[in-house]
Scaffold this motif. Structure first.
Motif, PDB file in Angstrom:
ATOM      1  N   VAL A   1      -5.834 -10.654  -0.888  1.00 58.56           N
ATOM      2  CA  VAL A   1      -5.017 -10.031  -1.927  1.00 58.56           C
ATOM      3  C   VAL A   1      -4.807  -8.549  -1.620  1.00 58.56           C
ATOM      4  CG1 VAL A   1      -5.007  -9.377  -4.371  1.00 58.56           C
ATOM      5  CG2 VAL A   1      -5.719 -11.671  -3.695  1.00 58.56           C
ATOM      6  N   GLY A   2      -3.654  -8.004  -2.028  1.00 59.36           N
ATOM      7  CA  GLY A   2      -3.463  -6.565  -1.969  1.00 59.36           C
ATOM      8  C   GLY A   2      -2.154  -6.101  -1.380  1.00 59.36           C
ATOM      9  N   ASP A   3      -1.491  -6.979  -0.616  1.00 64.94           N
ATOM     10  CA  ASP A   3      -0.259  -6.573   0.053  1.00 64.94           C
ATOM     11  C   ASP A   3       0.960  -7.339  -0.433  1.00 64.94           C
ATOM     12  OD1 ASP A   3      -1.203  -4.537   1.931  1.00 64.94           O
ATOM     13  OD2 ASP A   3      -2.366  -6.161   2.811  1.00 64.94           O
ATOM     14  N   GLY A   4       0.854  -7.965  -1.605  1.00 63.24           N
ATOM     15  CA  GLY A   4       1.992  -8.675  -2.162  1.00 63.24           C
ATOM     16  C   GLY A   4       1.924 -10.171  -1.955  1.00 63.24           C
ATOM     17  N   ALA A   5       2.828 -10.880  -2.637  1.00 68.61           N
ATOM     18  CA  ALA A   5       2.793 -12.341  -2.653  1.00 68.61           C
ATOM     19  C   ALA A   5       3.096 -12.960  -1.300  1.00 68.61           C
ATOM     20  CB  ALA A   5       3.775 -12.868  -3.699  1.00 68.61           C
ATOM     21  N   SER A   6       4.081 -12.429  -0.583  1.00 73.03           N
ATOM     22  CA  SER A   6       4.440 -13.029   0.700  1.00 73.03           C
ATOM     23  C   SER A   6       3.288 -12.902   1.692  1.00 73.03           C
ATOM     24  CB  SER A   6       5.711 -12.387   1.261  1.00 73.03           C
ATOM     25  OG  SER A   6       5.543 -11.005   1.461  1.00 73.03           O
ATOM     26  N   SER A   7       2.618 -11.760   1.676  1.00 73.05           N
ATOM     27  CA  SER A   7       1.456 -11.579   2.535  1.00 73.05           C
ATOM     28  C   SER A   7       0.334 -12.536   2.146  1.00 73.05           C
ATOM     29  CB  SER A   7       0.962 -10.135   2.455  1.00 73.05           C
ATOM     30  OG  SER A   7      -0.195  -9.956   3.236  1.00 73.05           O
TER      31      SER A   7
ATOM     32  N   ASN B   1       1.620  -4.063  -5.974  1.00 74.91           N
ATOM     33  CA  ASN B   1       2.391  -4.735  -4.924  1.00 74.91           C
ATOM     34  C   ASN B   1       2.782  -6.150  -5.322  1.00 74.91           C
ATOM     35  OD1 ASN B   1       2.441  -2.554  -3.222  1.00 74.91           O
ATOM     36  ND2 ASN B   1       0.759  -3.236  -1.914  1.00 74.91           N
ATOM     37  N   LYS B   2       2.393  -6.553  -6.510  1.00 80.77           N
ATOM     38  CA  LYS B   2       2.760  -7.871  -7.040  1.00 80.77           C
ATOM     39  C   LYS B   2       4.256  -7.867  -7.384  1.00 80.77           C
ATOM     40  CE  LYS B   2       0.529 -10.913 -10.465  1.00 80.77           C
ATOM     41  NZ  LYS B   2      -0.697 -11.234  -9.712  1.00 80.77           N
ATOM     42  N   PRO B   3       5.023  -8.885  -7.019  1.00 85.50           N
ATOM     43  CA  PRO B   3       6.457  -8.899  -7.321  1.00 85.50           C
ATOM     44  C   PRO B   3       6.738  -8.849  -8.821  1.00 85.50           C
ATOM     45  CG  PRO B   3       5.935 -10.568  -5.678  1.00 85.50           C
ATOM     46  CD  PRO B   3       4.623 -10.059  -6.216  1.00 85.50           C
TER      47      PRO B   3
END
Length: 219
Positions: free
Chosen positions: A46-52, A116-118
């Motif tokens: 977790v931490g760099d957004g959903a796609s990551s 960083n969450k969409p």
């Protein structure tokens, strides 16, 4: 520090959302015939957004990147479906968060979310948790061209609030939060209880162990 406003990371700072993130990630993996991962393993991604997160949980590899392969897009679609169906099934506030946010709000401090969450997850999650009214600005991972660790989200918040970045205190649980704040010249406090690992060595101005310790900066 002369603090005039606060900016908060979301996952791992205000809320413990790992159960719902892991459920959605593992449901997506199951749809693709893959075995489930532990919550701790998902938390490490977790931490760099959903796609990551999807790329990492799909490959079970922290070094995986979302490059838009057909399999990654399929996994993203499955994750999106499962997560939207249960944003707050098990997601809870960390201790003292709600009362501390209320006290800051009552004292007249503008509050912002910088995550960083969409947006498609962030905005409904805040509504479902009943705290949308606390935040004057919400910057999600896809609100601007760049997300944390870029300074752009924090500079945007400061501009919206009409204050200097040096007067905006960033509170987060990861290296991305610290790097973004340092690049924007914002003071930054790290919480020790989130998903970002050992925060003592990450360069924050201070590490706190209880969310209510933030009140020390205004009292």
């Amino acid at each position: 520090m002369e603090i005039k406003a606060f900016a908060f990371d979301l996952d791992g700072t205000l809320v413990d959302s790992i159960a719902d993130l892991a459920r959605a990630a593992n449901a997506a993996r199951a749809d693709l015939g893959l075995a489930p991962l532990t919550e701790a393993r998902v938390a490490s991604y977790v931490g760099d957004g959903a796609s990551s997160l999807v790329a990492r949980t799909l490959a079970d590899d922290h070094g995986a990147e979302f490059t838009g392969t057909a399999l990654q897009k399929e996994a993203m679609n499955h994750f999106d479906m499962h997560y939207k169906r249960g944003l707050t099934i098990d997601t809870t506030f960390y201790p003292q968060v709600q009362i501390t946010l209320s006290r800051l709000h009552e004292r007249g401090f503008p509050l912002a979310i910088v995550t960083n969450k969409p947006e498609r997850y962030t905005l409904p999650l805040l509504r479902e948790l009943g705290v949308s009214e606390h935040f004057e600005v919400v910057v999600a991972g896809d609100t601007l061209p760049h997300k944390k660790p870029s300074p752009e989200p924090l500079l945007h918040v400061a501009a919206r609030l009409g204050i200097s970045p040096t007067e905006l205190l960033m509170v987060g649980d990861s290296k991305n939060d610290v790097l973004a704040a340092q690049a924007a010249e914002c003071p930054v406090i790290a919480v020790s209880y989130g998903y970002g690992g050992q925060m003592d060595d990450m360069g924050a101005d201070r590490v706190i162990h209880h969310f209510a310790d933030l009140l020390e900066f205004i009292d």
